[in-house]
Scaffold this motif. Sequence first.
Motif, short mmCIF file in Angstrom:
data_model
loop_
_atom_site.label_atom_id
_atom_site.label_comp_id
_atom_site.label_asym_id
_atom_site.label_seq_id
_atom_site.Cartn_x
_atom_site.Cartn_y
_atom_site.Cartn_z
N THR A 337 -27.51 -3.51 -2.87
CA THR A 337 -27.76 -1.92 -2.57
C THR A 337 -26.17 -1.35 -1.79
N PRO A 338 -26.05 -0.57 -3.29
CA PRO A 338 -24.79 0.73 -2.51
C PRO A 338 -25.21 0.96 -1.00
N ARG A 339 -23.65 0.96 -0.21
CA ARG A 339 -24.27 1.95 0.35
C ARG A 339 -23.76 3.17 0.68
N SER A 340 -25.00 3.93 2.06
CA SER A 340 -25.38 4.67 1.35
C SER A 340 -23.72 5.93 2.34
N GLU A 341 -23.75 7.23 1.45
CA GLU A 341 -22.92 7.98 1.35
C GLU A 341 -23.16 9.08 2.63
#
Length: 421
Positions: A337-341
């Motif tokens: 999953t993408p990293r949280s910004e």
Amino acid sequence: MPAGRPGPVAPSARRLPPLPLVLLLCVLGAPRGGSGAHTAVISPQDPTLLIGSSLQATCSVHGDPPGATAEGLYWTLNGRRLPPELSHLLNTSTLALALANLNGSRQQSGDNLVCHARDGSILAGSCLYVGLPPEKPFNISCWSRNMKDLTCRWTPGAHGETFLHTNYSLKYKLRWYGQDNTCEEYHTVGPHSCHIPKDLALFTPYEIWVEATNRLGSARSDVLTLDVLDVVTTDPPPDVHVSRVGGLEDQLSVRWVSPPALKDFLFQAKYQIRYRVEDSVDWKVVDDVSNQTSCRLAGLKPGTVYFVQVRCNPFGIYGSKKAGIWSEWSHPTAASTPRSERPGPGGGACEPRGGEPSSGPVRRELKQFLGWLKKHAYCSNLSFRLYDQWRAWMQKSHKTRNQDEGILPSGRRGAARGPAR
């Protein structure tokens, strides 16, 4: 004495030089005797005994030159010399042996009981079979991959080990008529399995059972009744792909292809998905995928690698209302999953300004929505459309609020909030 212990060899037995290769395996009816000048006969020849039994055996010499005696003869069992106190002379030509509380044979082909001359030459030999009768086989399970064949496997009794060669035969017949048939292709998916490749009838139940036989007896399993259409299975779904859903850090999209067998027969399939994080062995299962070939997983951890597997269960076979058998799981497919910004706790997040309404209730409501979605609607397209609309509304609301704060002068901004109290 426990059945799992090795054969009846005394601790004081002395190791002999290796026996000739011909004696490594007992062969029923093979000629005994060796290179000595005398010949001898062991009685009883090739006995079969239950574990815990006793054996009284004799070795009687005769031959040329006349007057040969049993003086100096001795016994070995599987190449080890037995203690002299276990044997005694019955007469000038016969040496007797007494073994008590026998353990299971070390080899299923029989243990080697050998009578030797004084010089170590072999005079006679016998196969000694010590074990247990077979127990009733159980846990029979069968499946078909093409509705024309059938593969079955079973468990060989509660204890399994009989210490004797045990033959297992899978039998089958049509339930109400027909003769008994014997499966011929054994060990196809393990040591206790058999494959029936063809000539099976549909829409008619079969009776299937297993018979076990060895030197000490036989046993028969309970009868399993089944229709081939009720035990159809497939290969795992091929070409499983897992990918990100845009920039959404809590979701992954899973897609796969239906097993080729589903295209050849008149039935559909339902699917299951399971997934786990990279550093865990605990899988989470998604049950309500239905007959779709895609699914979106939600409520995942941002910046995390997940392993995903899919399996298939055929149903609706020629109108049958019974489900088939789940396939094996597909090979694991990994994606992250993408990293949280967004800054996490302690990462410098701004607190709400004094007098501004807190976004806590909105976040709590969103959390409740995600919790419901995670529990009830992993792969529902309608639910995900609602979720996407929810996120779009949140993003638009957040953007509008930021624009208002950036456009309004500080004085008007305070006026817009109303008079201070």
